[in-house]
Design a protein around this motif. Structure first.
Motif, PDB file in Angstrom:
ATOM      1  N   TRP C  83      77.886  10.337  25.094  1.00 31.64           N
ATOM      2  CA  TRP C  83      78.271  11.616  25.679  1.00 31.64           C
ATOM      3  C   TRP C  83      77.026  12.375  26.110  1.00 31.64           C
ATOM      4  O   TRP C  83      76.314  12.939  25.296  1.00 31.64           O
ATOM      5  N   VAL C 144      75.238  14.261  21.292  1.00 29.59           N
ATOM      6  CA  VAL C 144      75.959  15.433  21.795  1.00 29.59           C
ATOM      7  C   VAL C 144      75.173  16.713  21.516  1.00 29.59           C
ATOM      8  O   VAL C 144      74.890  17.504  22.427  1.00 29.59           O
ATOM      9  N   ALA C 226      81.898  -0.826  25.362  1.00 30.71           N
ATOM     10  CA  ALA C 226      83.194  -1.349  24.926  1.00 30.71           C
ATOM     11  C   ALA C 226      83.147  -1.815  23.475  1.00 30.71           C
ATOM     12  O   ALA C 226      84.142  -1.758  22.759  1.00 30.71           O
ATOM     13  N   ASN C 227      82.009  -2.306  23.037  1.00 26.22           N
ATOM     14  CA  ASN C 227      81.920  -2.845  21.682  1.00 26.22           C
ATOM     15  C   ASN C 227      80.461  -2.950  21.288  1.00 26.22           C
ATOM     16  O   ASN C 227      79.811  -3.964  21.516  1.00 26.22           O
ATOM     17  N   LEU C 335      93.863  16.142  29.809  1.00 27.18           N
ATOM     18  CA  LEU C 335      93.661  15.672  28.428  1.00 27.18           C
ATOM     19  C   LEU C 335      95.004  15.500  27.732  1.00 27.18           C
ATOM     20  O   LEU C 335      95.252  14.502  27.055  1.00 27.18           O
ATOM     21  N   GLY C 339      96.834  12.094  26.542  1.00 30.52           N
ATOM     22  CA  GLY C 339      97.309  11.948  25.164  1.00 30.52           C
ATOM     23  C   GLY C 339      98.741  11.437  25.137  1.00 30.52           C
ATOM     24  O   GLY C 339      99.076  10.508  24.394  1.00 30.52           O
ATOM     25  N   ARG C 398      94.191   3.812  12.942  1.00 31.01           N
ATOM     26  CA  ARG C 398      93.979   5.212  13.281  1.00 31.01           C
ATOM     27  C   ARG C 398      92.542   5.467  13.664  1.00 31.01           C
ATOM     28  O   ARG C 398      92.246   6.130  14.621  1.00 31.01           O
ATOM     29  N   LYS C 399      91.652   4.868  12.868  1.00 37.20           N
ATOM     30  CA  LYS C 399      90.237   5.119  13.071  1.00 37.20           C
ATOM     31  C   LYS C 399      89.802   4.607  14.438  1.00 37.20           C
ATOM     32  O   LYS C 399      89.051   5.253  15.137  1.00 37.20           O
ATOM     33  N   GLU C 401      91.144   4.569  17.064  1.00 36.25           N
ATOM     34  CA  GLU C 401      91.537   5.349  18.222  1.00 36.25           C
ATOM     35  C   GLU C 401      90.672   6.582  18.422  1.00 36.25           C
ATOM     36  O   GLU C 401      90.925   7.367  19.307  1.00 36.25           O
ATOM     37  N   GLY C 402      89.647   6.743  17.570  1.00 39.51           N
ATOM     38  CA  GLY C 402      88.750   7.882  17.734  1.00 39.51           C
ATOM     39  C   GLY C 402      88.009   7.777  19.058  1.00 39.51           C
ATOM     40  O   GLY C 402      88.196   6.811  19.787  1.00 39.51           O
ATOM     41  N   PRO C 403      87.177   8.723  19.335  1.00 44.10           N
ATOM     42  CA  PRO C 403      86.498   8.701  20.618  1.00 44.10           C
ATOM     43  C   PRO C 403      85.483   7.575  20.693  1.00 44.10           C
ATOM     44  O   PRO C 403      84.929   7.206  19.674  1.00 44.10           O
TER      45      PRO C 403
END
Lengths: 517, 303, 403
Positions: C83, C144, C226-227, C335, C339, C398-399, C401-403
């Motif tokens: 970022w 950031v 990407a990874n 945004l 979502g 869940r994790k 899917e974070g930014p």
């Protein structure tokens, strides 16, 4: 070593699971499982990785809901909708992954846990509560230190403390000794014995036979989501448990056995590993003085349960992980200080355990993934520019050669099936014609056809003179393709068998930590 | 450098610190719960505007402060809807909400406060604490300020106490550090994050209101002029702890006061370099010092 | 059936930015109406000042350029998973360098002077952008905060320079002298404000596309984005990619500063950029990181800016501040739309997975259609070891899917 868990009274069932079934997309994680727990007993839940242990416990603790079946507490049917329900029913859970907040102190973590369980206590009384529980079970926990500063065994005791503080009747422990050294594990078993002696029902998830035999009163064995048996510990043996857990492996197809390749042991080793140690981060060492060698034209297997150090060993050789001490020699040349890229150029190929996260970049195309390791050499690039046409041509060639089922070189790798993803990894790594091939769990999650294809390719490479080191938790696989199998446990090599005279049972015992006879 | 000029410097430093302190304490709470608010500046700006507008409409400075709180909360709620509900990236949302806040307050300035009569409200009177305010040098700075300055400083121990000594505070830190673990302990992660975010919005709005209602008595375009970013830096520099944040803000506001009164000290440091100071020391502190405290692990990570 | 649903999802994904813009315009219209203006008349004014004449069109282009360039840079950094929210600062530093070369550098003739000044702008921006990159790559400090803090250091530095050492004689506001013609970007279309900065921007669009999709550096950047861990395992030197991506990102923002100084403004002055670097973040996102999408989004923002300037002079006296409101609302709606889209897609994927689990997979796996990876993902010691541990499966999902 004396047994900790013998001679305790067995009351009526405190908690019973009846015909509990849970399916996930593509897998039946629990298939009509029955299980009962009695007050004052240590009940071991034994099974290989993926046998369904954790799913079962998740159902009991309310982390998931069963698709069918019942849970009874003292005979009454209950629904456990979440951790709060579980706590209200007197079920405590010490997870494998610590649920403490490292920046908070032991006392603060306990206060938080009690608050989450709906039983807050005044902050002033927290230290006293810790002292009391700590003394009662010999935990030796000190209230004012941040949890993040404690050793792994200290952190685990905090987890125990948090579970005990809500005064549960049932305590579930998920592989509690997996991160501990032998001495700490022994102390933990003592603590568990004291808890059961206090009248708690303890459900101990484990895959360590020795530990189970030492501490438990009864053992339930799961295999592929099904309950195989529940036996009294006193009337069983490591032999029987090993057989129940691993299954009957006598049926390994003889045809798959390698014809002993031209006495590879006479050749000088292509890859040698000398006294390799990797220190753990505030926990037991990951690797402890591992030495081995692999000759050209030989496949050597690394057997062992999850977390025995096989994957870490492969990663050290590949350059992904740094060793604390010891040497790796490829073709007699020390690899110390060489980057991953330099090792690739020195003829080492690496098929990582986690193909989706480590072996591939899912958001890139097949042809881009196949080129990622060739960005310097001129094969795919020309003065820093990508040779798109050449990349596509090469990808098409590899797709055909490795029978990768994909729409075309431009398809995103993330859209491929697991088997085809693994073929992409294989194609990329083997396209360099490496002399040393490192594989971790090369067929994990693949179907029969894909597994056969991977095995055939590894055999072919052996025939062409490559030295192959394969880590796997799947004994069938190792017995099918390896010339020799080294068994690892707790970061050490505890035994070596040549695959022509290996029995699954013998290897299984070594894996479970029972010393070779 | 006379004692009276030092005294004046301190008076200015303390009153300049108050708006920053509100915003930074709010951000401390929010970041401890894992929510980062780049729009801290925007929330201050909106609070500064709604504060003046509220005071003008209701003819009451105190209702003005209430409106400032509401303004900050409103912008925080937009951030919450985007990030906590729809899982938008917190950084992007924050940057965009700053643009929104600047646009909306500039628009409101013309449409709602257009007349000069509307854009002039009485400011808070100073409350002089007898005896204590007569202490030489520090007396006027510490004990002869408006009420909201005292409140700002009293908030420091309150926030410290809430974070370190209450179950709410523990749960908050758990959510910011290990949301998964917190969730497995029965902490309602989403609810905690919402609460922390809205508290931050309220305090940032209050900080903005402090700027206009206690100080200027009027709203001007972009009146916050980067104070929200200074507060953001103070949270980092202060190590995500209320007392540390207070220290950082006193340092920054003293530099600011020094810049205003530089002539009195006969100093010739260009004021721009003093204005850079908060950012430079924060960067240096992050880059050079070995950190005792680090950011909450799950800061900015949606769960 | 599946394909049609997938196609529908793709269509929705493309429609979201467009819908967001219209929704933002609608909300702004309601706001205008509520505050006593005539929204239709206001939008007519805006349209005519943005595209109603060659001059208006030119103004739109000129206003698009300083947003387009940093947005391209932000997109590059984002491709590497970084970022860069400090483009505003990099822009100012680039402007400073360009002005420095133009005012105090060697006396070159056109076009060499302008070219040198632009190169200086890029170099300075790259340096400013590389600072957070270096700290991220070698000290593990989040880029950031650092890039944001550096914005205000840059702005204050420029303020100091233009108020002090480089202040033009007899100037009534903080600005340098106008730079010599040899360093100016000439007007391309007489009668409009369109200068050679437009060509610079168009070249930058092509170069950015080329860098990202046609060079091995670009492949590394995309791979790391990407990874990151996987790229490292595959032998990519991640720290090098991080620093260089931030530097390139900064260079493009710096170039925008150079274009403003040498083209539109002709000098360095305080408040040179009205949040171009921040708006560029929104533009990069609105353009979905795609160079053409970014061109479209910056043209939109340029048009809004030009239109807003028209508003101020129009009869109704509608405040031009409605423009940033539209811009910001468009992105807020984007945004939220994204979502909602992600939720739809997740539901779709779950439905697909469930269908596959019910229907037995064909014995021979036929390409992507049987996309399951078998019962459990591979597990390793350092990740959650027991893959049937559905708790951790849930948590990692869940994790991830974070930014």
């Amino acid at each position: 070593m004396s047994r900790v868990g013998s001679g305790r009274p067995h009351g009526p069932a405190l908690i019973a699971l009846e015909g509990v079934t849970k399916a996930y997309p593509g897998v039946l994680a629990c298939d009509s499982v029955d299980l009962d727990l009695r007050a004052g007993e240590v009940h071991a839940l034994l099974g290989e990785n993926g046998a369904g242990k954790s799913t079962l416990v998740g159902l009991l603790f309310g982390l998931q809901q069963p698709d069918s079946g019942r849970i009874r507490v003292e005979g009454a049917e209950v629904r456990v909708r979440g951790p709060r329900d579980a706590a209200a029913l007197g079920i405590g859970f010490v997870q494998q992954h610590f649920s403490s907040i490292p920046t908070l102190t032991v006392g603060e973590n306990l206060a938080l846990a009690l608050q989450g369980a709906g039983r807050p206590i005044p902050r002033r009384t927290v230290p006293a509560r810790i002292q009391e529980l700590s003394a009662r079970y010999g935990l030796g926990v000190e209230p004012h230190r941040p949890v993040g500063q404690l050793s792994v065994s200290g952190q685990q005791r905090v987890e125990l403390l948090k579970a005990l503080a809500v005064e549960p009747r049932v305590l579930i422990l998920d592989e509690p000794s997996s991160l501990l050294g032998p001495q700490e594990a022994e102390e933990l078993l003592e603590i568990l014995g004291r808890m059961a002696g206090d009248g708690l029902a303890i459900l101990l998830i484990s895959h360590k036979l020795e530990e189970v035999l030492r501490v438990s009163d009864r053992v339930t064995v799961l295999r592929r989501g099904r309950k195989v048996a529940t036996v009294e510990t006193a009337s069983t043996s490591e032999h029987e448990l090993g057989r129940l857990m691993v299954g009957d492996l006598a049926t390994v197809q003889e045809a798959g056995r390698p014809a002993a390749a031209a006495s590879p042991s006479d050749a000088p080793p292509r890859l040698s590993i000398e006294d390799l140690t990797v220190a753990g981060d505030r926990k037991a060492d990951v690797l402890r003085g591992v030495s081995l060698s692999v000759s050209a034209g030989e496949i050597v297997g690394l057997a062992g349960l999850e977390g025995s150090g096989q994957v870490e060993l492969i990663e050290v050789v590949a350059g992904v992980r740094t060793a604390t001490s010891g040497r790796v020699l490829s073709g007699g040349v020390p690899m110390a200080g060489r980057s991953i890229r330099e090792r690739q150029q020195a003829g080492i190929a690496h098929i990582p355990a986690d193909r989706r996260n480590d072996g591939l970049v899912g958001g890139l195309s097949v042809s881009e993934n196949l080129s990622l390791t060739e960005l310097g050499g001129g094969k795919c690039t020309h003065f820093g520019l990508l040779r798109k046409r050449e990349m596509t041509r090469r990808a098409q060639e590899l797709i055909a050669r490795y029978d990768i089922r994909v729409g075309g070189p431009a398809a995103l790798v993330s859209t491929l099936s697991g088997g085809n993803q693994q073929k992409v990894v294989l194609a990329r790594e083997l396209s360099r014609d490496p002399e040393v091939i490192l594989c971790a769990y090369p067929t994990w999650g693949l179907d029969f056809a894909a597994t056969s294809a991977v095995h055939a390719e590894l055999r072919r490479r052996r025939a062409e003179g490559a030295a192959v080191l394969v880590a796997s938790v799947d004994l069938d696989e190792l017995l099918a393709i390896c010339d020799r199998i080294l068994v690892m446990q707790g970061g050490r090599i505890v035994g070596e068998v040549s695959s022509s005279n290996a029995t699954a049972e013998g290897i299984g015992r070594l894996m479970g930590g029972v010393e070779a006879a | 450098m006379t004692s009276s000029s030092i005294s004046l410097l301190l008076v200015a430093a303390i009153s300049l610190a108050a708006p920053l302190l509100y915003a930074a304490l709010g951000e401390t709470i929010s970041e401890n719960a894992g929510v980062i608010n780049i729009q801290l500046e925007g929330m201050m700006l909106v609070g500064a505007f709604t504060g003046v507008y509220g005071a003008h409409v209701f003819h009451s400075t105190w209702l003005g402060f209430l409106c400032a709180v509401a303004g900050g909360v409103a912008l925080a709620a937009v951030h919450g809807v985007a990030c906590l509900v729809f899982r938008a990236n917190q950084i992007v949302s924050g940057v965009v909400l700053n643009i929104l806040a600047l646009g909306a307050t500039s628009y409101g300035l013309v449409v709602l406060l257009g007349s000069s009569a509307g854009n002039s409200v009485p400011t808070l009177a100073r409350v002089r604490i007898p005896l204590l305010s007569s202490i030489p040098v520090i007396g006027p700075a510490l004990f002869d300020q408006n009420v909201m300055v005292y409140v700002a400083f009293l908030l420091v121990p309150v926030v410290w106490w809430v974070l370190r000594r209450t179950g709410f505070g523990l749960a908050l830190q758990a959510v910011g550090e290990r949301p998964q673990a917190a969730s497995s302990l029965g902490v309602a992660v989403a609810r905690m994050r919402w609460l922390a975010l809205l508290i931050c919005g309220a305090l940032a709005g209050l900080g903005g209101g402090q700027l206009t209602l206690a100080g200027l008595g009027a709203f001007t375009q972009n009146v916050t002029a980067g104070r929200g970013f200074i507060a953001l830096a103070a949270v980092v520099f202060g190590g995500w702890r209320p007392w540390g944040v207070l220290g950082a803000i006193l340092l920054f506001s003293t530099a600011d006061a020094f810049q205003i009164r530089a002539q009195a000290f006969g100093a010739h440091i260009p004021y721009q370099f003093l204005a850079m100071l908060p950012y430079l020391v924060t960067i240096l502190a992050l880059a050079v010092l070995v950190r005792r405290r680090r950011a909450p692990s799950a800061l900015g990570v949606n769960v | 059936m599946i394909n049609r649903q997938r196609l529908r999802l793709q269509g929705v994904s493309l429609a979201i930015p467009v819908l967001s813009v219209f929704l933002a315009l609608a909300v702004a219209a309601a706001l205008l109406r509520a505050s006593g203006s005539n929204p239709i008349a206001a939008y007519q004014d805006m349209i005519s000042s943005a595209v109603g004449s060659p001059f208006a069109l030119g103004t739109t282009l000129v206003k698009a350029v300083p947003r387009l360039l940093p947005a391209l840079g932000i997109a590059i950094a984002l491709r590497a998973g970084l970022w860069n929210i400090g483009a505003e600062g990099q822009l100012y530093i680039g402007a400073l360098a360009a002005a420095g070369v133009a005012l105090y550098g060697p006396a070159l003739s056109f076009p060499f002077g302008a070219a040198l000044a632009l190169v200086a702008a890029m170099a300075a921006g790259a340096l400013w952008g590389a600072i957070p990159g270096v700290l991220r790559a070698f000290r593990g400090i989040n880029e950031v905060i650092i890039s944001l803090m550096l914005v205000y250091v840059a702005i204050q530095l420029v303020n100091y320079i233009v108020e002090g050492p480089w202040l033009a004689p007899h100037s009534t506001f903080p600005a340098t002298s106008i730079v010599a013609n040899a360093f100016r970007l000439p007007i391309l279309v007489p009668g409009t404000l369109v200068n050679a900065g437009l060509i610079v921007a168009l070249v930058a669009v092509v170069v950015t596309w080329f860098l990202i999709s046609r060079t091995s550096w670009g492949l590394r950047v995309r791979s790391v984005g990407a990874n990151e861990r996987g790229s490292r395992v595959l032998g990519v030197r991640v720290s090098g990619v991080v620093v260089s991506a931030m530097a390139v990102s900064g260079a493009l923002a710096g170039l925008a500063g150079g274009v403003e100084v040498l083209g539109t403004r002709g000098r360095l002055l305080e408040g040179l950029s009205s949040n171009y670097g921040f708006e560029a973040i929104a533009i990069a996102l609105l353009g979905r990181l795609n160079p053409l999408g970014i061109v479209a989004a910056s043209l939109l923002f340029g048009a809004l800016d030009a239109g807003g300037a028209g508003l101020q002079t129009a009869a109704q006296g509608t405040p031009a501040a409605i423009v940033p409101i539209v811009e910001a609302l468009a992105v807020v709606f984007l945004l939220i739309g994204l979502g909602i889209f992600e939720r739809m897609r997740a539901r779709q994927l779950a439905a697909d997975a469930l269908r596959r689990s019910v229907v037995p997979a064909p014995a021979d796996e036929s390409a992507a259609e049987s996309g399951t990876t078998g019962p459990r993902p591979p597990a390793t010691g350092r990740r959650h070891p027991d893959a049937d541990d559905a708790t951790t499966a849930l948590l990692t999902a869940r994790k991830a899917e974070g930014p």
